[in-house]
Design a protein around this motif. Structure first.
Motif, PDB file in Angstrom:
ATOM      1  N   PHE A  93       0.596  -1.344  -0.321  1.00  0.00           N
ATOM      2  CA  PHE A  93       0.031   0.236   0.162  1.00  0.00           C
ATOM      3  C   PHE A  93       0.500   1.332   0.063  1.00  0.00           C
ATOM      4  O   PHE A  93       0.653   2.427  -0.828  1.00  0.00           O
ATOM      5  CB  PHE A  93      -1.095  -0.131   1.271  1.00  0.00           C
ATOM      6  N   THR A  94       2.106   1.472   0.965  1.00  0.00           N
ATOM      7  CA  THR A  94       2.970   2.268   0.697  1.00  0.00           C
ATOM      8  C   THR A  94       3.724   2.660  -0.096  1.00  0.00           C
ATOM      9  O   THR A  94       3.691   3.830  -0.866  1.00  0.00           O
ATOM     10  CB  THR A  94       3.883   2.367   2.059  1.00  0.00           C
TER      11      THR A  94
ATOM     12  N   SER B 153       3.847  10.673   7.223  1.00  0.00           N
ATOM     13  CA  SER B 153       4.096  10.074   8.193  1.00  0.00           C
ATOM     14  C   SER B 153       4.235   8.548   7.579  1.00  0.00           C
ATOM     15  O   SER B 153       3.213   8.311   7.039  1.00  0.00           O
ATOM     16  CB  SER B 153       4.378  10.615   9.553  1.00  0.00           C
ATOM     17  N   ASP B 154       4.867   7.683   8.618  1.00  0.00           N
ATOM     18  CA  ASP B 154       4.309   5.834   8.278  1.00  0.00           C
ATOM     19  C   ASP B 154       3.262   5.499   9.529  1.00  0.00           C
ATOM     20  O   ASP B 154       2.048   5.259   9.097  1.00  0.00           O
ATOM     21  CB  ASP B 154       5.217   5.743   8.994  1.00  0.00           C
TER      22      ASP B 154
ATOM     23  N   GLY C 129       1.042   8.213   9.529  1.00  0.00           N
ATOM     24  CA  GLY C 129      -0.048   8.587   8.514  1.00  0.00           C
ATOM     25  C   GLY C 129      -0.750   7.415   7.371  1.00  0.00           C
ATOM     26  O   GLY C 129      -1.729   7.525   7.024  1.00  0.00           O
ATOM     27  N   LEU C 130       0.756   6.601   6.755  1.00  0.00           N
ATOM     28  CA  LEU C 130       0.225   6.007   6.132  1.00  0.00           C
ATOM     29  C   LEU C 130      -0.504   5.061   6.420  1.00  0.00           C
ATOM     30  O   LEU C 130      -1.759   4.437   5.965  1.00  0.00           O
ATOM     31  CB  LEU C 130       1.564   5.347   4.940  1.00  0.00           C
ATOM     32  N   HIS C 131      -0.580   4.783   7.252  1.00  0.00           N
ATOM     33  CA  HIS C 131      -1.081   3.559   8.015  1.00  0.00           C
ATOM     34  C   HIS C 131      -2.729   3.785   8.342  1.00  0.00           C
ATOM     35  O   HIS C 131      -3.339   2.996   7.960  1.00  0.00           O
ATOM     36  CB  HIS C 131      -0.559   2.986  10.048  1.00  0.00           C
ATOM     37  N   LEU C 132      -2.386   5.317   9.141  1.00  0.00           N
ATOM     38  CA  LEU C 132      -4.192   5.750   8.702  1.00  0.00           C
ATOM     39  C   LEU C 132      -5.120   5.680   8.245  1.00  0.00           C
ATOM     40  O   LEU C 132      -6.421   5.536   7.563  1.00  0.00           O
ATOM     41  CB  LEU C 132      -4.059   7.114   9.439  1.00  0.00           C
ATOM     42  N   LEU C 133      -3.994   6.092   6.445  1.00  0.00           N
ATOM     43  CA  LEU C 133      -5.102   6.094   5.512  1.00  0.00           C
ATOM     44  C   LEU C 133      -5.241   4.383   5.016  1.00  0.00           C
ATOM     45  O   LEU C 133      -6.310   4.346   4.896  1.00  0.00           O
ATOM     46  CB  LEU C 133      -3.820   6.552   4.394  1.00  0.00           C
ATOM     47  N   LEU C 134      -3.926   3.265   5.014  1.00  0.00           N
ATOM     48  CA  LEU C 134      -4.634   2.216   5.300  1.00  0.00           C
ATOM     49  C   LEU C 134      -5.701   2.370   5.749  1.00  0.00           C
ATOM     50  O   LEU C 134      -6.490   1.255   4.829  1.00  0.00           O
ATOM     51  CB  LEU C 134      -3.864   1.442   5.388  1.00  0.00           C
TER      52      LEU C 134
ATOM     53  N   PRO D 246      -0.126  16.810   8.186  1.00  0.00           N
ATOM     54  CA  PRO D 246       0.474  15.686   9.358  1.00  0.00           C
ATOM     55  C   PRO D 246      -0.963  14.522   9.931  1.00  0.00           C
ATOM     56  O   PRO D 246      -2.448  14.717   8.447  1.00  0.00           O
ATOM     57  CB  PRO D 246       0.248  17.160  10.321  1.00  0.00           C
ATOM     58  N   ASP D 247      -0.780  13.886  10.249  1.00  0.00           N
ATOM     59  CA  ASP D 247      -1.775  12.545  11.075  1.00  0.00           C
ATOM     60  C   ASP D 247      -3.735  13.603  11.164  1.00  0.00           C
ATOM     61  O   ASP D 247      -4.615  13.245  10.715  1.00  0.00           O
ATOM     62  CB  ASP D 247      -1.590  11.635  12.379  1.00  0.00           C
TER      63      ASP D 247
END
Length: 230
Positions: free
Chosen positions: A161-162, A180-181, A183-188, A218-219
């Protein structure tokens, strides 16, 4: 998937996974002197309308009677194969909406010379319900002629996904790291691995970032965009 055998198949993916974008990427590099790509997405019509759409794409004036329409289409397909060495590629998107009569007709339509010739590549593309439909007994003849079945689930692997998000941003001209990492997790998690939803969240977040004068996401801004889309 289309430039070599198998020449008939299905691809069924959940909404938002990116099937239309994938089709565009797969067909774009095909040699136009060897392949004639015919894309149809307007599928919620009668079976005769669908064959007429194919006839028009092949440069024919569609007859009103189905028997004559089939004859002219098949004659044009044979002409393209034997005289122009051109293989039509008929992609029917949103195929889960096709009428039942079309599914029953299709085996006879794609039968060329006792099934000994392939004069056209055919791919039925749609949602997972398409696969369920083709498993029904009335469509066994069609299912037996489809040589390949492709599934594309949502992306649940964080690394994949990243990589997808960063590739998309790079293609859009973004050079710096926007998230940020976490943020990417939040998006996933918010997109459930569906590229279309992830894209909508990112676009909304970028719009929110502009009046704030931010050059990153930012998150808390991503969370704001997620909430705005609910």
């Amino acid at each position: 998937m289309v430039a070599r055998t198998p020449r008939r198949g299905t691809a069924h993916w959940p909404p938002g996974v990116g099937k239309t974008a994938a089709l565009r990427q797969l067909t774009q590099p095909l040699n136009p002197h060897r392949f004639e790509v015919i894309y149809l997405a307007e599928t919620d019509f009668g079976r005769l309308d669908l064959y007429r759409s194919l006839a028009l794409a092949l440069g024919l004036e569609p007859p009103h009677r189905r028997a004559a329409l089939w004859r002219e289409i098949k004659a044009r397909l044979r002409e393209m194969a034997e005289q122009k060495h051109l293989l039509p590629l008929w992609i029917i998107d949103e195929a889960q909406n096709l009428p039942n009569e079309f599914f029953r007709d299709l085996p006879a339509f794609i039968n060329f010379a006792f099934d000994s010739q392939d004069l056209m590549t055919l791919w039925l593309v749609g949602h997972p319900s398409l696969a369920q439909t083709l498993q029904r007994a009335p469509y066994e003849a069609l299912a037996s002629r489809l040589q390949c079945h492709i599934q594309l689930p949502p992306i649940d692997d964080p690394e994949q996904f990243t990589a997808l998000v960063r590739h998309g941003l790079k293609q859009a001209g973004v050079q710096q790291q926007l998230m940020s990492d976490s943020g990417l997790h939040l998006l996933l998690m918010a997109s459930r691995g569906r590229p279309r939803t992830a894209s909508q969240i990112l676009c909304t977040a970028m719009k929110l970032a502009v009046p704030k004068g931010l050059n990153h996401l930012p998150d808390e801004l991503l969370q704001e965009a997620i909430e705005a889309l609910r």
